[in-house]
Design a protein around this motif. Sequence first.
Motif, PDB file in Angstrom:
ATOM      1  N   LYS A 189     -19.637  35.642   5.923  1.00 25.09           N
ATOM      2  CA  LYS A 189     -20.990  36.031   5.523  1.00 25.09           C
ATOM      3  C   LYS A 189     -21.434  37.293   6.249  1.00 25.09           C
ATOM      4  O   LYS A 189     -20.930  37.621   7.329  1.00 25.09           O
ATOM      5  CB  LYS A 189     -21.973  34.892   5.814  1.00 25.09           C
ATOM      6  CG  LYS A 189     -21.692  33.626   5.021  1.00 25.09           C
ATOM      7  CD  LYS A 189     -22.709  32.544   5.328  1.00 25.09           C
ATOM      8  CE  LYS A 189     -22.449  31.297   4.503  1.00 25.09           C
ATOM      9  NZ  LYS A 189     -23.438  30.221   4.795  1.00 25.09           N
ATOM     10  N   THR A 220     -24.168  37.786   7.780  1.00 24.65           N
ATOM     11  CA  THR A 220     -24.860  37.503   9.037  1.00 24.65           C
ATOM     12  C   THR A 220     -23.907  37.027  10.137  1.00 24.65           C
ATOM     13  O   THR A 220     -24.317  36.893  11.283  1.00 24.65           O
ATOM     14  CB  THR A 220     -25.958  36.435   8.823  1.00 24.65           C
ATOM     15  OG1 THR A 220     -25.390  35.301   8.169  1.00 24.65           O
ATOM     16  CG2 THR A 220     -27.093  36.991   7.990  1.00 24.65           C
ATOM     17  N   ASP A 273     -25.967  37.594  -1.802  1.00 24.90           N
ATOM     18  CA  ASP A 273     -25.002  36.497  -1.784  1.00 24.90           C
ATOM     19  C   ASP A 273     -25.433  35.370  -0.856  1.00 24.90           C
ATOM     20  O   ASP A 273     -25.241  34.192  -1.164  1.00 24.90           O
ATOM     21  CB  ASP A 273     -23.632  37.038  -1.353  1.00 24.90           C
ATOM     22  CG  ASP A 273     -22.498  36.151  -1.836  1.00 24.90           C
ATOM     23  OD1 ASP A 273     -22.437  35.894  -3.048  1.00 24.90           O
ATOM     24  OD2 ASP A 273     -21.692  35.715  -1.008  1.00 24.90           O
ATOM     25  N   GLU A 274     -26.040  35.718   0.266  1.00 23.88           N
ATOM     26  CA  GLU A 274     -26.396  34.712   1.261  1.00 23.88           C
ATOM     27  C   GLU A 274     -27.834  34.225   1.143  1.00 23.88           C
ATOM     28  O   GLU A 274     -28.114  33.046   1.389  1.00 23.88           O
ATOM     29  CB  GLU A 274     -26.155  35.284   2.662  1.00 23.88           C
ATOM     30  CG  GLU A 274     -26.329  34.264   3.778  1.00 23.88           C
ATOM     31  CD  GLU A 274     -25.892  34.812   5.131  1.00 23.88           C
ATOM     32  OE1 GLU A 274     -26.204  34.168   6.157  1.00 23.88           O
ATOM     33  OE2 GLU A 274     -25.250  35.882   5.175  1.00 23.88           O
ATOM     34  N   SER A 309     -19.952  40.685  -0.934  1.00 25.46           N
ATOM     35  CA  SER A 309     -19.691  39.467  -1.703  1.00 25.46           C
ATOM     36  C   SER A 309     -18.196  39.145  -1.725  1.00 25.46           C
ATOM     37  O   SER A 309     -17.797  37.971  -1.680  1.00 25.46           O
ATOM     38  CB  SER A 309     -20.210  39.638  -3.135  1.00 25.46           C
ATOM     39  OG  SER A 309     -19.983  38.469  -3.896  1.00 25.46           O
ATOM     40  N   ASN A 311     -17.208  37.299   1.361  1.00 28.32           N
ATOM     41  CA  ASN A 311     -17.678  35.918   1.332  1.00 28.32           C
ATOM     42  C   ASN A 311     -16.877  35.090   0.330  1.00 28.32           C
ATOM     43  O   ASN A 311     -16.479  33.958   0.609  1.00 28.32           O
ATOM     44  CB  ASN A 311     -19.166  35.875   0.975  1.00 28.32           C
ATOM     45  CG  ASN A 311     -19.782  34.502   1.190  1.00 28.32           C
ATOM     46  OD1 ASN A 311     -19.212  33.654   1.880  1.00 28.32           O
ATOM     47  ND2 ASN A 311     -20.944  34.277   0.612  1.00 28.32           N
ATOM     48  N   LYS A 360     -32.441  37.643   8.126  1.00 23.73           N
ATOM     49  CA  LYS A 360     -32.337  36.347   8.786  1.00 23.73           C
ATOM     50  C   LYS A 360     -33.569  36.064   9.645  1.00 23.73           C
ATOM     51  O   LYS A 360     -34.055  34.926   9.707  1.00 23.73           O
ATOM     52  CB  LYS A 360     -31.076  36.310   9.647  1.00 23.73           C
ATOM     53  CG  LYS A 360     -30.741  34.928  10.194  1.00 23.73           C
ATOM     54  CD  LYS A 360     -29.387  34.938  10.887  1.00 23.73           C
ATOM     55  CE  LYS A 360     -28.990  33.534  11.351  1.00 23.73           C
ATOM     56  NZ  LYS A 360     -27.648  33.533  11.997  1.00 23.73           N
TER      57      LYS A 360
END
Length: 475
Positions: A297, A299, A38-39, A288, A291, A193
């Motif tokens: 999110k 992260t 998703d991110e 998801s 979000n 990330k």
Amino acid sequence: MNMRNEQKTNYRWVICSLLFFATTINYLDRQVLSLTWDEFIKPEFHWNEDHYGTITGLFSLIYAISMLFAGRFVDWLGSKKGFLWAIGVWSLGACIHALCGIVTEQYTGLASAAELAQATGDVVVVIATVSMYAFIVARCVLAIGEAGNFPAAIKVTAEYFPKKDRAYATSIFNAGASIGALIAPLSIPPLAKAFGWEMAFIIIGALGFVWMGFWVFMYEKPEKNARVNQAELDYILSDKDTDSLPADASEEKSSFIRCFMHRQTWAFAFGKFMTDGVWWFFLFWIPSYLNTQFGIKTTDGLGMALIFTLYAITMLSVYGGKLPTIIIDKTGKNPYAARMQAMLIFAFIPLIVLMAQPLGTISPWFPVILIGLGGAAHQSWSANIFSTIGDMFPKSAIASVTGIGGMAGGIGSLILQKSAGKLFVYAGETNLQCFGFEGKPAGYFIIFCVCAVAYLIGWVVMKSLVPKYRPIEKL
């Protein structure tokens, strides 16, 4: 010559811990996509929920088909080699997800992830389609390997534990699913990330190869394992039906086709069909969901805390395998009757998921807590439904019947995952309204309702097919 009673070793619990870590790695590998798509992946490849639903749905289908043969494969090859093949294949599958971006770049002629993300027009459709198929290939390899985990683990549990302890041992190694899901939000998003989503797949996937080294040196069948003394072996073989069998009876190969001729097989398969997709939906879609509905999110600190809390609550399931033993001790019921009584209790708990969306209007913590409790009930249900196989079937058929049930569970999950993806896209495009919810939240409300009632339906059909304890002596 030894005048004192030999103290029983406890090496069976070491084996159980290895099964626990294998299941933990299994679910870590499975979670990487759900915590990065998703991110990180969705913007790069221009996916929507239907793309993701197709990938997770086909993963479920391949997993289902593989489960049908994985159990037979493990029965044929044996627990040690069968487990090594399974975890080796799924670890390779986990790692090759990292190549999907390169494949898409090569096909489209774009030079980098940034160019993929910035593309417009018809190229976007090509990027989404090519990347989706690349991920499907990687997920298929992952699914083929992961299908061997539970048939092998259930077979090993039957080898190392008497019937009365199997549900508890199963609940312990099955808790690895929750631990894997628990560790995942704390490790995978930060890895993605810091190093890119590709390295998240590679690092997590490599853990399986480490486990293989331990398995090679630590596992042997109990009667051949020098770390298991006679007192522990006598305890492992304490079931009357085991004592009455010839030494090699447990190795006799059962007829695969004849497994389908028994109601016990169909009862187990239907229970898996109705409920496996619920757990996988929670596993694949909740990041998801947070979000989509709350703008949180994976992260974000709050996102990690919410997902960690959700799977921390599912750890309550470790006590679920103990409940049948308590019922047996207090009532004297046979293992199957006690297990079905426990499963009925667990089947009522997911009904609280019906309140996830209504209470979500107050705070995201409410749906997370309720879904976590539903997940704990699922894992408790799962530990017990797996143990019904050992109650009903000879050891030579356990992995095969487990595979049949796993196939049914995978088909159920395929239906739920694909339907969810299409429903969420449709709900977003049409601003679907349902019980006061609009758009994608309305879609989630509908799916949560399905998840809430699945266990009671599964239990009723199982009880109808096998109302009383009927062990099968030979297939």
